[in-house]
Design an enzyme around this catalytic site. Structure first.
Site, PDB file in Angstrom:
ATOM      1  N   HIS A  82      13.803  84.364  69.061  1.00 13.61           N
ATOM      2  CA  HIS A  82      14.464  85.669  69.165  1.00 13.61           C
ATOM      3  C   HIS A  82      13.301  86.917  68.471  1.00 13.61           C
ATOM      4  CE1 HIS A  82      15.395  83.643  65.506  1.00 13.61           C
ATOM      5  NE2 HIS A  82      15.430  84.859  64.889  1.00 13.61           N
ATOM      6  N   ARG A 134      18.750 100.758  62.378  1.00 13.44           N
ATOM      7  CA  ARG A 134      19.235  99.607  62.642  1.00 13.44           C
ATOM      8  C   ARG A 134      19.304  98.682  61.339  1.00 13.44           C
ATOM      9  NH1 ARG A 134      18.209  94.487  65.153  1.00 13.44           N
ATOM     10  NH2 ARG A 134      20.299  93.353  65.467  1.00 13.44           N
ATOM     11  N   HIS A 175      10.198  85.001  67.356  1.00 14.77           N
ATOM     12  CA  HIS A 175       9.957  84.045  66.378  1.00 14.77           C
ATOM     13  C   HIS A 175      11.105  83.108  66.543  1.00 14.77           C
ATOM     14  CE1 HIS A 175      12.299  86.889  64.300  1.00 14.77           C
ATOM     15  NE2 HIS A 175      12.899  85.800  63.578  1.00 14.77           N
ATOM     16  N   ASP A 234      13.557  80.738  63.639  1.00 15.75           N
ATOM     17  CA  ASP A 234      13.778  80.985  62.272  1.00 15.75           C
ATOM     18  C   ASP A 234      13.375  79.453  61.898  1.00 15.75           C
ATOM     19  OD1 ASP A 234      14.565  83.420  62.125  1.00 15.75           O
ATOM     20  OD2 ASP A 234      16.772  82.917  62.378  1.00 15.75           O
TER      21      ASP A 234
HETATM   22  O1  LIG Z   1      17.466  91.991  63.003  1.00 19.13           O
HETATM   23  C1  LIG Z   1      17.829  91.106  64.039  1.00 19.13           C
HETATM   24  O2  LIG Z   1      18.683  91.089  64.619  1.00 19.13           O
HETATM   25  C2  LIG Z   1      17.040  89.807  63.929  1.00 19.13           C
HETATM   26  C3  LIG Z   1      16.473  89.497  62.480  1.00 19.13           C
HETATM   27  C4  LIG Z   1      15.678  88.331  62.458  1.00 19.13           C
HETATM   28  O3  LIG Z   1      15.477  87.475  63.422  1.00 19.13           O
HETATM   29  C5  LIG Z   1      15.143  87.538  61.012  1.00 19.13           C
HETATM   30  O4  LIG Z   1      15.090  88.280  60.141  1.00 19.13           O
HETATM   31  O5  LIG Z   1      14.762  86.414  61.066  1.00 19.13           O
HETATM   32 FE   LIG Z   2      14.886  85.385  63.044  1.00 19.36          FE
END
Ligand SMILES: O=C(O)CCC(=O)C(=O)O
Ligand SMILES: [Fe+2]
Length: 349
Positions: A283, A293, A223, A225
């Site tokens: 990403h 994680r 996605h 952001d």
């Molecule tokens: O957990 C991550 O490294 C990415 C999280 C992410 O892209 C988001 O929450 O928009």
């Molecule tokens: Fe993100």
């Protein structure tokens, strides 16, 4: 555009996935994603996203270049106290390690942005991601006091302090980014021409439990952001991948985090504001078999009721604006409904 195939649908899915993933032994069908038309993962790549020190004398050019190519970079020398980041992670882990029933006391209610649950983008898909999240658009006190009636102030204090620090940093980074395009404070009609940029601030925590079969599940689907910029604390566990899309052969690159750095993502509304000069970065987050994680993105966007369209200074005489103007809430709604096609829908002919 890269898409996650097999699950494209125009129905909004309401997921009632309140399973405690940390105790699940097998990746069931509802978690199995077929990412068959994504560019191949590239774990052997020696490429890294740009690493930029905020104290670098050439900072404006370096940031500008990173935004026009990768749309994502790591920053060092940002001045956020290590102790504060440690406390953020400690409180985040404290929250996610609670029994599911206790976390559900802070569950996101329909129509709300804040609360505990799966990422709102998930409503686009039939499948479920291997993750849980906690979104704080305003003070988390009302939610946290449901979870820990006698003991919520420490959690809230850390979240508020971190958010304040992030807001100041986001403003500083936005100005550096915009300076690289020769945009000055007076060009942004919606913000006072002061040091701190007016805007909306949302802190979110992600938790990716250990997964028995990481090849079948995904922590967070690919996605971009939605807001102006994201400042992501990715913790020390690997999992984040970004799409290197500025060369002929798009491919995923694993983010090898420089200790102490934070990751900056260009979001869709900044892509629109800069008339596509800066690119929002695609990403995703993978999951691990041996350890959970934690990550904490901070989303910085425009004030709620402000129309965001391409800045006049950045529209070329021949091309004009590439996107129509939109308010943040409308854009978030489009994203929920159309996922990665939302930006395209705003394109002017
Ligand atoms: O957990 C991550 O490294 C990415 C999280 C992410 O892209 C988001 O929450 O928009
Ligand atoms: Fe993100």
């Amino acid at each position: 555009m890269v898409s996650v195939s097999g699950f494209r649908t125009h129905t909004t899915h309401v997921h009632d996935n309140n399973q405690d993933l940390s105790s699940v032994q097998e990746v069931s069908d509802s978690f199995t994603w077929l990412l068959d038309d994504l560019p191949p993962g590239d774990s052997s790549s020696v490429e890294t996203i740009p690493v930029i020190d905020l104290t670098d004398p050439d900072i404006v050019n370096r940031i500008g270049h990173a935004c026009q190519t990768w749309g994502v970079f790591q920053i060092t020398g940002h001045g956020v106290p290590v102790g504060l980041i440690d406390r953020l992670e400690l409180q985040g882990r404290r929250f996610f390690s609670l029994p599911i029933d206790q976390k559900l006391k802070a569950a996101r209610r329909p129509g709300d942005l804040s609360g505990y649950g799966q990422a709102p983008i998930l409503s686009y898909f039939e499948k479920v991601m291997w993750s849980e999240g906690f979104t704080m658009a305003e003070s988390p006190a009302n939610l946290a006091c449901q979870v820990w009636p006698d003991d919520y102030t420490e959690f809230c204090d850390v979240m508020e302090e971190y958010k304040k620090e992030m807001k100041a940093l986001a403003s500083k980074i936005m100005w550096l980014m915009l300076s690289s395009l020769v945009i000055c404070k007076e060009d942004l009609e919606w913000s006072e021409p002061t040091e701190e940029l007016d805007g909306s601030a949302v802190l979110h925590l992600n938790w990716y439990p250990r997964c028995p079969d990481p090849s079948r599940a995904i922590g967070m689907v690919p996605h971009t952001d939605s807001t102006f910029i994201t400042i992501l604390y990715p913790s020390s566990t690997a999992g984040l991948q970004v799409l290197q899309a500025h060369t002929a052969q798009a491919h995923w690159v694993s983010v090898d985090r420089v200790p102490g750095s934070l990751i900056i993502n260009v979001g869709d509304l900044l892509h629109i504001l800069t008339n596509g000069r800066f690119r929002s970065s695609l990403h995703q987050a993978l999951v691990n078999q041996d350890k959970p994680r934690f990550s904490a993105p901070f989303f910085f966007g425009p004030p709620k009721d402000t129309l965001i369209g391409p800045l006049i200074k950045l529209t070329d005489a021949d091309k004009g604006p590439l996107y129509r103007a939109v308010k943040m809430d409308e854009y978030l709604g489009l994203k929920k409904k159309h996922y990665q096609n939302a930006l395209n829908l705003l394109k002017l002919a």
